[in-house]
Scaffold this motif. Structure first.
Motif, PDB file in Angstrom:
ATOM      1  N   PRO A   1       0.800  -1.236   0.000  1.00 18.66           N
ATOM      2  CA  PRO A   1       0.000   0.000   0.000  1.00 18.66           C
ATOM      3  C   PRO A   1       0.829   1.281   0.000  1.00 18.66           C
ATOM      4  N   ASN A   2       2.018   1.227   0.576  1.00 16.06           N
ATOM      5  CA  ASN A   2       2.865   2.429   0.612  1.00 16.06           C
ATOM      6  C   ASN A   2       3.582   2.691  -0.711  1.00 16.06           C
ATOM      7  N   ASP A   3       3.556   1.705  -1.590  1.00 17.34           N
ATOM      8  CA  ASP A   3       4.268   1.831  -2.868  1.00 17.34           C
ATOM      9  C   ASP A   3       3.327   1.957  -4.053  1.00 17.34           C
ATOM     10  N   VAL A   4       2.045   2.208  -3.782  1.00 21.45           N
ATOM     11  CA  VAL A   4       1.073   2.303  -4.876  1.00 21.45           C
ATOM     12  C   VAL A   4       1.473   3.362  -5.913  1.00 21.45           C
ATOM     13  N   PRO A   5       1.951   4.559  -5.512  1.00 19.94           N
ATOM     14  CA  PRO A   5       2.326   5.551  -6.534  1.00 19.94           C
ATOM     15  C   PRO A   5       3.399   5.051  -7.502  1.00 19.94           C
ATOM     16  N   SER A   6       4.437   4.404  -6.988  1.00 18.30           N
ATOM     17  CA  SER A   6       5.510   3.936  -7.876  1.00 18.30           C
ATOM     18  C   SER A   6       5.035   2.773  -8.744  1.00 18.30           C
ATOM     19  N   ILE A   7       4.203   1.895  -8.178  1.00 16.82           N
ATOM     20  CA  ILE A   7       3.657   0.786  -8.970  1.00 16.82           C
ATOM     21  C   ILE A   7       2.721   1.323 -10.048  1.00 16.82           C
ATOM     22  N   SER A   8       1.921   2.331  -9.689  1.00 17.37           N
ATOM     23  CA  SER A   8       1.015   2.952 -10.658  1.00 17.37           C
ATOM     24  C   SER A   8       1.782   3.565 -11.819  1.00 17.37           C
ATOM     25  N   LYS A   9       2.889   4.225 -11.499  1.00 20.58           N
ATOM     26  CA  LYS A   9       3.694   4.846 -12.557  1.00 20.58           C
ATOM     27  C   LYS A   9       4.239   3.788 -13.507  1.00 20.58           C
ATOM     28  N   SER A  10       4.739   2.691 -12.960  1.00 16.31           N
ATOM     29  CA  SER A  10       5.256   1.612 -13.797  1.00 16.31           C
ATOM     30  C   SER A  10       4.141   0.996 -14.637  1.00 16.31           C
ATOM     31  N   PHE A  11       2.953   0.855 -14.033  1.00 22.52           N
ATOM     32  CA  PHE A  11       1.806   0.299 -14.756  1.00 22.52           C
ATOM     33  C   PHE A  11       1.408   1.228 -15.900  1.00 22.52           C
ATOM     34  N   ALA A  12       1.444   2.527 -15.643  1.00 15.86           N
ATOM     35  CA  ALA A  12       1.127   3.505 -16.690  1.00 15.86           C
ATOM     36  C   ALA A  12       2.130   3.408 -17.840  1.00 15.86           C
ATOM     37  N   GLU A  13       3.398   3.213 -17.504  1.00 15.99           N
ATOM     38  CA  GLU A  13       4.424   3.068 -18.539  1.00 15.99           C
ATOM     39  C   GLU A  13       4.150   1.840 -19.405  1.00 15.99           C
ATOM     40  N   ALA A  14       3.632   0.775 -18.768  1.00  9.28           N
ATOM     41  CA  ALA A  14       3.291  -0.428 -19.529  1.00  9.28           C
ATOM     42  C   ALA A  14       2.121  -0.171 -20.480  1.00  9.28           C
ATOM     43  N   TRP A  15       1.121   0.590 -20.014  1.00  9.88           N
ATOM     44  CA  TRP A  15      -0.003   0.948 -20.891  1.00  9.88           C
ATOM     45  C   TRP A  15       0.496   1.782 -22.070  1.00  9.88           C
ATOM     46  N   THR A  16       1.421   2.700 -21.818  1.00  8.65           N
ATOM     47  CA  THR A  16       1.964   3.529 -22.890  1.00  8.65           C
ATOM     48  C   THR A  16       2.731   2.676 -23.899  1.00  8.65           C
ATOM     49  N   ALA A  17       3.541   1.745 -23.391  1.00  8.75           N
ATOM     50  CA  ALA A  17       4.297   0.862 -24.285  1.00  8.75           C
ATOM     51  C   ALA A  17       3.354   0.020 -25.136  1.00  8.75           C
ATOM     52  N   TRP A  18       2.270  -0.439 -24.527  1.00 11.02           N
ATOM     53  CA  TRP A  18       1.280  -1.236 -25.267  1.00 11.02           C
ATOM     54  C   TRP A  18       0.601  -0.377 -26.332  1.00 11.02           C
ATOM     55  N   ALA A  19       0.332   0.872 -25.995  1.00  9.99           N
ATOM     56  CA  ALA A  19      -0.279   1.792 -26.957  1.00  9.99           C
ATOM     57  C   ALA A  19       0.669   2.047 -28.125  1.00  9.99           C
ATOM     58  N   ASP A  20       1.966   2.244 -27.828  1.00 13.79           N
ATOM     59  CA  ASP A  20       2.947   2.514 -28.871  1.00 13.79           C
ATOM     60  C   ASP A  20       3.119   1.318 -29.812  1.00 13.79           C
ATOM     61  N   ALA A  21       2.891   0.116 -29.274  1.00 17.45           N
ATOM     62  CA  ALA A  21       3.036  -1.095 -30.098  1.00 17.45           C
ATOM     63  C   ALA A  21       1.816  -1.350 -30.982  1.00 17.45           C
ATOM     64  N   GLN A  22       0.735  -0.632 -30.732  1.00 14.12           N
ATOM     65  CA  GLN A  22      -0.496  -0.827 -31.483  1.00 14.12           C
ATOM     66  C   GLN A  22      -0.336  -0.390 -32.949  1.00 14.12           C
ATOM     67  N   ALA A  23      -0.818  -1.223 -33.857  1.00 22.52           N
ATOM     68  CA  ALA A  23      -0.822  -0.843 -35.274  1.00 22.52           C
ATOM     69  C   ALA A  23      -1.673   0.407 -35.462  1.00 22.52           C
ATOM     70  N   LYS A  24      -1.388   1.164 -36.495  1.00 20.30           N
ATOM     71  CA  LYS A  24      -2.112   2.420 -36.737  1.00 20.30           C
ATOM     72  C   LYS A  24      -2.596   2.443 -38.187  1.00 20.30           C
ATOM     73  N   VAL A  25      -3.551   1.578 -38.479  1.00 25.48           N
ATOM     74  CA  VAL A  25      -4.070   1.459 -39.844  1.00 25.48           C
ATOM     75  C   VAL A  25      -5.557   1.768 -39.882  1.00 25.48           C
ATOM     76  N   THR A  26      -6.329   1.027 -39.082  1.00 28.30           N
ATOM     77  CA  THR A  26      -7.778   1.176 -39.097  1.00 28.30           C
ATOM     78  C   THR A  26      -8.237   2.112 -37.972  1.00 28.30           C
ATOM     79  N   ALA A  27      -9.506   2.501 -38.060  1.00 27.34           N
ATOM     80  CA  ALA A  27     -10.092   3.317 -36.992  1.00 27.34           C
ATOM     81  C   ALA A  27     -10.034   2.572 -35.665  1.00 27.34           C
ATOM     82  N   GLN A  28     -10.229   1.253 -35.720  1.00 30.88           N
ATOM     83  CA  GLN A  28     -10.173   0.446 -34.489  1.00 30.88           C
ATOM     84  C   GLN A  28      -8.788   0.493 -33.856  1.00 30.88           C
TER      85      GLN A  28
END
Length: 245
Positions: A156-183
């Motif tokens: 519980p005391n490390d939620v901010p740092s874990i959240s930041k790392s989790f956000a970085e993972a979401w960003t990396a996943w977004a960057d890996a997404q193909a960019k062709v269709t509207a979907q």
């Protein structure tokens, strides 16, 4: 030993002195000889477990300690520290194999047996790596968010740092997404939105708004998506002037 090579206690005593003299390989040989002549001795099995542990033989150490516990359950408290070390060794091996799920299990087991700051740090890092793996490798966002909740309860005391790392993972996943269709652009927007949810930094907000604007442009270029383009435009304005998702 020279007088009676079948004397298990003599072999055990020799192994004990060799272990104290920091000669674990020779001590192991002596304890193995003691075991040959008395495989039910609690003392022999305990010493075998300790020297195997010193040599990094986690599985052999556990088998020896299990043989101690089977006839003598009262040894459980004494052996907790050793079992914790074995679990940590298994966790370290799982990390080397990049098996984050197994590492979480082993480090949790170790910490439950014996609270240890170093093990807790390893456990936290294993959670972070597994969160990244679930998103960027498996694409399993539901399981990742469940695991994030579990990690938050554990640390519980490390939620901010874990959240930041989790956000970085979401960003990396977004960057890996193909960019062709509207979907594709919808998926990128949604993932960057999650990154902003988990880390409310100005950078994450900017990337998310840019994804909304890009999706608006994609919709605007499509005959059947004019309404959606207008909605994305309204969202972009709302997000740009506020901080609510």
């Amino acid at each position: 030993v020279a007088n009676d090579p079948s004397d298990a206690q003599a072999w055990n005593d020799l192994g004990h002195f060799l272990r104290l003299d920091n000669r674990p390989t020779e001590a192991l040989a002596a304890f193995n000889d003691a075991y040959k002549h008395d495989n039910e001795s609690v003392e022999v099995n305990y010493n075998l477990g300790r020297v195997h542990l010193a040599l990094g033989n986690a599985d052999n150490a556990k088998r020896a300690f299990d043989r101690v516990l089977q006839p003598s359950p009262a040894w459980k408290q004494t052996l907790n520290d050793s079992y914790a070390k074995i679990a940590t060794m298994h966790g370290d091996s799982a990390v080397q194999a990049r098996n984050w799920s197994a590492a979480i299990g082993h480090f949790t087991n170790s910490d439950n047996l014996r609270s240890n700051v170093d093990v807790q740090q390893k456990l936290k890092q294993a959670y972070i790596e597994q969160l990244r793996h679930l998103l960027t490798h498996d694409g399993n966002d539901k399981q990742a968010e469940l695991l994030f909740g579990e990690a938050g309860k554990k640390f519980p005391n490390d939620v901010p740092s874990i959240s930041k790392s989790f956000a970085e993972a979401w960003t990396a996943w977004a960057d890996a997404q193909a960019k062709v269709t509207a979907q594709d652009f919808e998926a990128k927007r949604d993932r960057l939105k999650k990154a902003w949810v988990y880390d409310r930094s100005a950078g994450n907000k900017k990337r998310f708004i840019e994804a909304v604007v890009r999706l608006m442009e994609v919709y605007a270029s499509m005959q059947n998506k004019k309404k959606e383009a207008g909605l994305e435009y309204a969202d972009a304005l709302r997000y740009a002037t506020g901080d609510k998702v």
